[in-house]
Design a protein around this motif. Structure first.
Motif, mmCIF file in Angstrom:
data_model
loop_
_atom_site.group_PDB
_atom_site.id
_atom_site.type_symbol
_atom_site.label_atom_id
_atom_site.label_comp_id
_atom_site.label_asym_id
_atom_site.label_seq_id
_atom_site.Cartn_x
_atom_site.Cartn_y
_atom_site.Cartn_z
ATOM 1 N N PHE A 3 0.827 -1.195 0.000
ATOM 2 C CA PHE A 3 0.000 0.000 0.000
ATOM 3 C C PHE A 3 0.869 1.256 0.000
ATOM 4 C CE2 PHE A 3 -2.970 -3.165 1.509
ATOM 5 C CZ PHE A 3 -4.116 -2.819 0.818
ATOM 6 N N PRO A 4 0.402 2.310 -0.689
ATOM 7 C CA PRO A 4 1.163 3.558 -0.716
ATOM 8 C C PRO A 4 1.148 4.257 0.647
ATOM 9 C CG PRO A 4 -0.850 3.728 -2.055
ATOM 10 C CD PRO A 4 -0.797 2.344 -1.506
ATOM 11 N N SER A 5 2.138 5.096 0.859
ATOM 12 C CA SER A 5 2.227 5.863 2.103
ATOM 13 C C SER A 5 1.178 6.978 2.097
ATOM 14 C CB SER A 5 3.617 6.489 2.228
ATOM 15 O OG SER A 5 3.780 7.494 1.241
ATOM 16 N N ARG A 6 0.979 7.563 3.243
ATOM 17 C CA ARG A 6 0.046 8.686 3.369
ATOM 18 C C ARG A 6 0.459 9.837 2.441
ATOM 19 N NH1 ARG A 6 -1.144 9.991 9.443
ATOM 20 N NH2 ARG A 6 -1.691 7.798 9.350
ATOM 21 N N GLU A 7 1.759 10.065 2.342
ATOM 22 C CA GLU A 7 2.272 11.130 1.473
ATOM 23 C C GLU A 7 1.985 10.828 0.000
ATOM 24 O OE1 GLU A 7 4.148 9.595 3.870
ATOM 25 O OE2 GLU A 7 4.066 11.230 5.338
ATOM 26 N N GLN A 8 2.126 9.569 -0.398
ATOM 27 C CA GLN A 8 1.843 9.181 -1.781
ATOM 28 C C GLN A 8 0.360 9.344 -2.105
ATOM 29 O OE1 GLN A 8 3.722 5.311 -1.291
ATOM 30 N NE2 GLN A 8 5.196 5.804 -2.908
ATOM 31 N N ILE A 9 -0.500 9.007 -1.164
ATOM 32 C CA ILE A 9 -1.947 9.182 -1.358
ATOM 33 C C ILE A 9 -2.273 10.666 -1.518
ATOM 34 C CG2 ILE A 9 -4.238 8.922 -0.302
ATOM 35 C CD1 ILE A 9 -3.056 6.289 -1.306
ATOM 36 N N THR A 10 -1.681 11.493 -0.687
ATOM 37 C CA THR A 10 -1.904 12.937 -0.784
ATOM 38 C C THR A 10 -1.471 13.456 -2.150
ATOM 39 O OG1 THR A 10 -1.658 13.223 1.598
ATOM 40 C CG2 THR A 10 -1.295 15.183 0.229
ATOM 41 N N ALA A 11 -0.319 12.998 -2.627
ATOM 42 C CA ALA A 11 0.173 13.424 -3.948
ATOM 43 C C ALA A 11 -0.775 12.973 -5.062
ATOM 44 C CB ALA A 11 1.580 12.880 -4.190
ATOM 45 N N LEU A 12 -1.288 11.747 -4.972
ATOM 46 C CA LEU A 12 -2.245 11.265 -5.971
ATOM 47 C C LEU A 12 -3.518 12.110 -5.956
ATOM 48 C CD1 LEU A 12 -1.956 7.387 -5.595
ATOM 49 C CD2 LEU A 12 -1.410 8.723 -7.632
ATOM 50 N N ARG A 13 -3.986 12.465 -4.782
ATOM 51 C CA ARG A 13 -5.209 13.271 -4.673
ATOM 52 C C ARG A 13 -5.008 14.672 -5.245
ATOM 53 N NH1 ARG A 13 -6.815 10.615 1.115
ATOM 54 N NH2 ARG A 13 -7.951 8.872 0.192
ATOM 55 N N GLN A 14 -3.796 15.193 -5.148
ATOM 56 C CA GLN A 14 -3.499 16.502 -5.744
ATOM 57 C C GLN A 14 -3.358 16.392 -7.260
ATOM 58 O OE1 GLN A 14 -0.039 17.759 -3.560
ATOM 59 N NE2 GLN A 14 -1.242 18.471 -1.828
ATOM 60 N N ARG A 15 -2.777 15.302 -7.730
ATOM 61 C CA ARG A 15 -2.578 15.115 -9.169
ATOM 62 C C ARG A 15 -3.880 14.780 -9.896
ATOM 63 N NH1 ARG A 15 1.853 11.382 -12.307
ATOM 64 N NH2 ARG A 15 1.244 12.093 -14.361
ATOM 65 N N TYR A 16 -4.769 14.047 -9.214
ATOM 66 C CA TYR A 16 -6.033 13.614 -9.821
ATOM 67 C C TYR A 16 -7.215 14.081 -8.972
ATOM 68 C CZ TYR A 16 -2.788 10.481 -12.190
ATOM 69 O OH TYR A 16 -1.740 9.976 -12.907
ATOM 70 N N PRO A 17 -7.481 15.389 -8.942
ATOM 71 C CA PRO A 17 -8.602 15.878 -8.132
ATOM 72 C C PRO A 17 -9.947 15.427 -8.706
ATOM 73 C CG PRO A 17 -7.691 17.664 -9.439
ATOM 74 C CD PRO A 17 -6.783 16.469 -9.630
ATOM 75 N N ARG A 18 -10.940 15.410 -7.833
ATOM 76 C CA ARG A 18 -12.315 15.076 -8.237
ATOM 77 C C ARG A 18 -12.707 15.936 -9.440
ATOM 78 N NH1 ARG A 18 -16.636 12.666 -5.678
ATOM 79 N NH2 ARG A 18 -18.663 13.342 -6.441
ATOM 80 N N GLY A 19 -13.346 15.308 -10.422
ATOM 81 C CA GLY A 19 -13.788 16.035 -11.615
ATOM 82 C C GLY A 19 -12.822 15.948 -12.781
ATOM 83 N N THR A 20 -11.612 15.418 -12.552
ATOM 84 C CA THR A 20 -10.644 15.268 -13.639
ATOM 85 C C THR A 20 -11.193 14.280 -14.672
ATOM 86 O OG1 THR A 20 -8.754 15.781 -12.233
ATOM 87 C CG2 THR A 20 -8.294 14.501 -14.222
ATOM 88 N N LYS A 21 -11.119 14.666 -15.939
ATOM 89 C CA LYS A 21 -11.583 13.797 -17.037
ATOM 90 C C LYS A 21 -10.387 13.007 -17.557
ATOM 91 C CE LYS A 21 -15.596 16.010 -17.304
ATOM 92 N NZ LYS A 21 -16.621 15.696 -16.398
ATOM 93 N N VAL A 22 -10.586 11.699 -17.737
ATOM 94 C CA VAL A 22 -9.528 10.822 -18.226
ATOM 95 C C VAL A 22 -10.025 10.000 -19.410
ATOM 96 C CG1 VAL A 22 -8.303 10.636 -16.013
ATOM 97 C CG2 VAL A 22 -10.130 9.018 -16.537
ATOM 98 N N GLU A 23 -9.075 9.560 -20.220
ATOM 99 C CA GLU A 23 -9.359 8.659 -21.329
ATOM 100 C C GLU A 23 -8.607 7.368 -21.091
ATOM 101 O OE1 GLU A 23 -8.850 8.275 -26.184
ATOM 102 O OE2 GLU A 23 -7.915 9.948 -25.132
ATOM 103 N N LEU A 24 -9.298 6.247 -21.168
ATOM 104 C CA LEU A 24 -8.672 4.947 -20.979
ATOM 105 C C LEU A 24 -7.865 4.571 -22.225
ATOM 106 C CD1 LEU A 24 -8.353 2.440 -19.182
ATOM 107 C CD2 LEU A 24 -10.353 1.489 -20.336
ATOM 108 N N LEU A 25 -6.591 4.245 -22.023
ATOM 109 C CA LEU A 25 -5.725 3.819 -23.120
ATOM 110 C C LEU A 25 -5.494 2.315 -23.082
ATOM 111 C CD1 LEU A 25 -3.103 6.712 -22.984
ATOM 112 C CD2 LEU A 25 -5.159 6.539 -24.410
ATOM 113 N N GLY A 26 -5.641 1.709 -21.918
ATOM 114 C CA GLY A 26 -5.465 0.270 -21.804
ATOM 115 C C GLY A 26 -5.556 -0.191 -20.365
ATOM 116 N N MET A 27 -6.213 -1.358 -20.178
ATOM 117 C CA MET A 27 -6.372 -1.934 -18.855
ATOM 118 C C MET A 27 -6.453 -3.447 -19.028
ATOM 119 S SD MET A 27 -9.550 -1.324 -16.176
ATOM 120 C CE MET A 27 -9.278 0.397 -15.867
ATOM 121 N N ASP A 28 -5.637 -4.175 -18.277
ATOM 122 C CA ASP A 28 -5.629 -5.633 -18.378
ATOM 123 C C ASP A 28 -6.669 -6.208 -17.421
ATOM 124 O OD1 ASP A 28 -4.954 -8.206 -19.073
ATOM 125 O OD2 ASP A 28 -3.197 -8.283 -17.761
#
Length: 78
Positions: A3-28
């Motif tokens: 599992f990621p650290s608390r700091e890594q989770i915080t960074a992910l939440r800043q990089r991908y805030p609620r409402g961010t639109k994404v396009e799927l390029l690939g998922m296994d």
């Protein structure tokens, strides 16, 4: 599973805030939406997965570093 650290989770939440639109390029995953499907980030869980509402109605999460996707439009804070 590591599992990621608390700091890594915080960074992910800043990089991908609620409402961010994404396009799927690939998922296994046999239940993955088709490549090119658009989705909206609903949040980041404590395991570091991106909670997504896909335009297909699916809610399958993205795993950064594993799944392939791109940001189409950055969301804002709510």
């Amino acid at each position: 599973m590591r599992f990621p650290s608390r700091e890594q989770i915080t960074a992910l939440r800043q990089r991908y805030p609620r409402g961010t639109k994404v396009e799927l390029l690939g998922m296994d995953d046999p239940q993955a939406p088709p490549t090119g499907t658009m989705g909206e980030i609903l949040g980041v869980d404590d395991a570091g997965q991106l909670l997504v509402r896909w335009e297909t109605g699916s809610s399958l999460s993205l795993i950064p570093g594993i799944d392939s996707f791109r940001i189409v439009q950055k969301g804002g804070r709510s």
